[in-house]
Design a protein around this motif. Structure first.
Motif, short mmCIF file in Angstrom:
data_model
loop_
_atom_site.label_atom_id
_atom_site.label_comp_id
_atom_site.label_asym_id
_atom_site.label_seq_id
_atom_site.Cartn_x
_atom_site.Cartn_y
_atom_site.Cartn_z
N ALA A 93 37.30 43.97 28.69
CA ALA A 93 38.43 43.21 28.37
C ALA A 93 37.93 42.33 27.46
O ALA A 93 38.49 41.78 26.40
CB ALA A 93 39.23 42.56 29.72
N ILE A 94 36.77 41.67 27.65
CA ILE A 94 36.19 40.65 26.81
C ILE A 94 35.75 41.50 25.43
O ILE A 94 36.06 40.84 24.42
CB ILE A 94 34.92 40.13 27.50
CG1 ILE A 94 35.31 39.18 28.63
CG2 ILE A 94 34.01 39.32 26.40
CD1 ILE A 94 34.13 38.81 29.45
N MET A 95 35.45 42.57 25.39
CA MET A 95 35.06 43.18 24.46
C MET A 95 36.39 43.49 23.57
O MET A 95 36.67 43.43 22.31
CB MET A 95 34.45 44.71 24.46
CG MET A 95 32.98 44.55 25.08
SD MET A 95 32.44 45.75 26.07
CE MET A 95 32.39 47.26 24.96
N ASP A 96 37.41 43.94 24.09
CA ASP A 96 38.85 44.17 23.58
C ASP A 96 39.37 42.72 22.84
O ASP A 96 39.81 42.76 21.77
CB ASP A 96 39.76 44.67 24.46
CG ASP A 96 39.55 46.00 24.72
OD1 ASP A 96 38.61 46.77 24.40
OD2 ASP A 96 40.19 46.56 25.89
N ALA A 97 39.02 41.81 23.59
CA ALA A 97 39.53 40.43 22.98
C ALA A 97 38.74 40.19 21.65
O ALA A 97 39.19 39.53 20.78
CB ALA A 97 39.49 39.39 23.93
N ARG A 106 42.24 34.77 15.69
CA ARG A 106 43.08 33.66 16.70
C ARG A 106 42.25 33.72 18.09
O ARG A 106 41.67 34.84 18.56
CB ARG A 106 44.72 34.28 16.99
CG ARG A 106 45.37 34.39 15.65
CD ARG A 106 46.65 35.24 16.00
NE ARG A 106 47.62 34.57 16.76
CZ ARG A 106 48.57 35.00 17.36
NH1 ARG A 106 48.92 36.19 17.14
NH2 ARG A 106 49.24 34.23 18.10
N THR A 107 42.29 32.76 18.93
CA THR A 107 41.62 32.42 20.30
C THR A 107 42.46 33.38 21.22
O THR A 107 43.39 33.40 21.35
CB THR A 107 41.66 31.02 20.47
OG1 THR A 107 40.96 30.11 19.41
CG2 THR A 107 41.07 30.77 21.99
N ARG A 108 41.41 33.86 22.09
CA ARG A 108 41.74 34.59 23.31
C ARG A 108 41.43 34.37 24.44
O ARG A 108 40.12 33.86 24.37
CB ARG A 108 41.89 36.24 23.11
CG ARG A 108 43.05 36.56 22.09
CD ARG A 108 42.58 38.12 21.34
NE ARG A 108 43.62 38.43 20.71
CZ ARG A 108 43.96 38.05 19.56
NH1 ARG A 108 43.26 37.53 18.82
NH2 ARG A 108 44.95 38.75 18.70
N VAL A 109 41.97 34.68 25.77
CA VAL A 109 41.25 34.59 26.93
C VAL A 109 41.12 35.87 27.37
O VAL A 109 41.86 36.73 27.48
CB VAL A 109 42.02 33.66 27.90
CG1 VAL A 109 41.37 33.55 29.44
CG2 VAL A 109 42.22 32.44 27.48
N ALA A 110 39.86 36.12 28.09
CA ALA A 110 39.57 37.68 28.47
C ALA A 110 38.81 37.42 29.75
O ALA A 110 37.82 36.47 29.82
CB ALA A 110 38.98 38.41 27.67
N GLY A 111 38.67 38.34 30.60
CA GLY A 111 37.90 38.44 32.07
C GLY A 111 38.10 39.59 32.78
O GLY A 111 38.86 40.61 32.43
N GLY A 112 38.31 39.20 33.88
CA GLY A 112 38.50 40.33 35.08
C GLY A 112 38.85 39.60 36.24
O GLY A 112 38.51 38.25 36.62
N VAL A 113 39.67 40.37 37.17
CA VAL A 113 40.26 39.83 38.61
C VAL A 113 40.20 41.23 39.36
O VAL A 113 40.51 42.08 38.96
CB VAL A 113 41.28 39.06 38.32
CG1 VAL A 113 42.48 39.93 37.76
CG2 VAL A 113 41.77 38.53 39.72
N GLU A 114 39.52 40.76 40.73
CA GLU A 114 40.09 41.82 41.77
C GLU A 114 40.04 41.04 43.18
O GLU A 114 39.45 40.19 43.27
CB GLU A 114 38.65 42.58 41.74
CG GLU A 114 39.03 44.05 42.40
CD GLU A 114 39.81 44.88 41.55
OE1 GLU A 114 40.90 45.27 42.02
OE2 GLU A 114 39.43 45.19 40.48
N SER A 115 41.03 41.44 43.84
CA SER A 115 41.44 41.08 45.14
C SER A 115 41.25 42.37 46.08
O SER A 115 42.18 43.01 46.37
CB SER A 115 42.69 40.29 45.21
OG SER A 115 42.92 40.05 46.73
#
Length: 368
Positions: A93-97, A106-115
């Motif tokens: 996701a960070i690479m895509d951003a 343009r500025t983006r937020v990227a990362g990941g989440v898991e529950s």
């Protein structure tokens, strides 16, 4: 080769990493994502955000990037997207951003989440199942535990060598936590302030039985499945201080031995950057299994105890919230390099091996 168009990570935050069913067991994925997205945006000075892209593996679906963007208070106009490259999702996701920001500035937020604690149960044809296939019929499709044990046998990795690797990860993480090296990157969630899985006495490791009959992988040399999230802010080229994203790579490998995927991905990213491993000051490798990590390092010609690799402990100690782990690796690089005051030009590398036979990797450079 690196250029002055490379985007820059200017803020990086993560949640505590909790063991499945424990401290974050009642916090859903959308909420986890929103907390770290909001924290990263605030750290960056609340810039205008073009998009939020989050990696995730196990659901609940519903486009977690969009859910987190709305829950973080970024407004209706900020869209969102979700990436699934399994346990490489957060880094992907960070690479895509980065690619998108390189294109339009343009500025983006990227990362990941898991529950893992709140992920929905899956049913097919009325029968519950643990995971979707990593590969189609006719291809090898081992679960990651079996794949790690097969890789240990394939490479002749002893139980003692795996135990030593896992113990070292816990020892490094214990020291790092005691010295406050996680404090600035962690955003507390639901009363949880620190990572839950750190600490594994050597004597306890030696007593554990293998998880596969006749195998060598144990619960201690396998990371703990967990809950967590991580997010970074990716800004236009020229922003500073931060980590410029110099090169990225996604590769495929034999799905029968998915644990080796990070090695060719690292080689590809280094080649794109025009660099070698000797140039890299800090490496964050997603330590899903000790055997997997050792196999990757061996293929790269690095020793098991290379001081640059997960210097503050890796996923074997901190935990492995699948879709977030690749992003956690980048947050850790940000702390090790930017927060710690590394000089401009210092290089870091993050990588993960992925179920189904993939590898993801990226090279970063400190800018001041």
């Amino acid at each position: 080769m690196p250029t002055d168009t490379d985007p820059v990570i200017v803020a990086a935050r993560r949640s505590p990493l909790a063991v499945r069913g424990r401290g974050l067991a009642r916090v859903d994925a959308g909420t986890l994502g929103a907390v770290v997205v909001a924290a990263a945006v605030a750290d960056a000075g609340a810039p205008s955000i073009a998009d939020v892209i989050l990696g995730n593996c196990t659901g609940p679906g519903g486009n977690l990037g969009r859910i987190a963007a709305l829950a973080a208070g970024l407004g209706f106009a900020v869209p969102g997207g979700t990436v699934d490259r399994q346990c490489g999702s957060g880094l992907a996701a960070i690479m895509d951003a980065a690619h998108a920001t390189r294109a339009d500035g343009r500025t983006r937020v990227a990362g990941g989440v898991e529950s893992a604690s709140t992920a929905p149960a899956r049913v097919q044809g009325g029968v519950p199942y643990a995971r979707a296939p990593f590969a189609p019929a006719g291809f090898a499709d081992p679960d990651m535990l079996r794949a790690a044990d097969d890789l240990a046998a394939h490479d002749g990795l002893s139980r003692a060598r795996q135990d030593a690797y896992a113990q070292r990860s816990h020892a490094r993480a214990t020291t790092a936590r005691a010295n406050g090296r996680f404090d600035a990157e962690i955003m507390p969630v639901a009363g949880v302030h620190r990572d839950e899985g750190i600490g594994a006495p050597a004597a306890a490791l030696a007593r554990l039985a293998p998880l596969v009959d006749g195998g060598t992988v144990t619960a201690a040399t396998s990371t703990r499945i967990g809950d967590g999230a991580a997010a970074v802010v990716v800004a236009r080229a020229g922003s500073a201080p931060g980590l410029a994203i110099r090169a990225t790579a996604v590769v495929g490998c034999d799905p029968a031995l998915p644990g080796i995927g990070a090695a060719p991905a690292i080689e590809a990213a280094l080649a794109q950057a025009g660099r070698s491993l000797a140039d890299i000051a800090a490496i964050e490798l997603v330590e899903a299994f000790a055997a997997q990590s050792i196999a990757v390092l061996s293929r790269l010609g690095l020793p098991d105890d290379d001081s640059r690799v997960c210097a503050d402990g890796g996923a074997l100690a901190l935990g492995h919230p699948w879709g977030a782990s690749g992003a956690v690796a980048v947050v850790r690089l940000f702390s090790r390099l930017v927060r710690a005051g590394a000089s401009a030009g210092t290089l870091g590398l993050a990588a993960a091996s992925v179920g189904g036979g993939l590898g993801v990797a990226a090279v970063f450079e400190v800018v001041r």
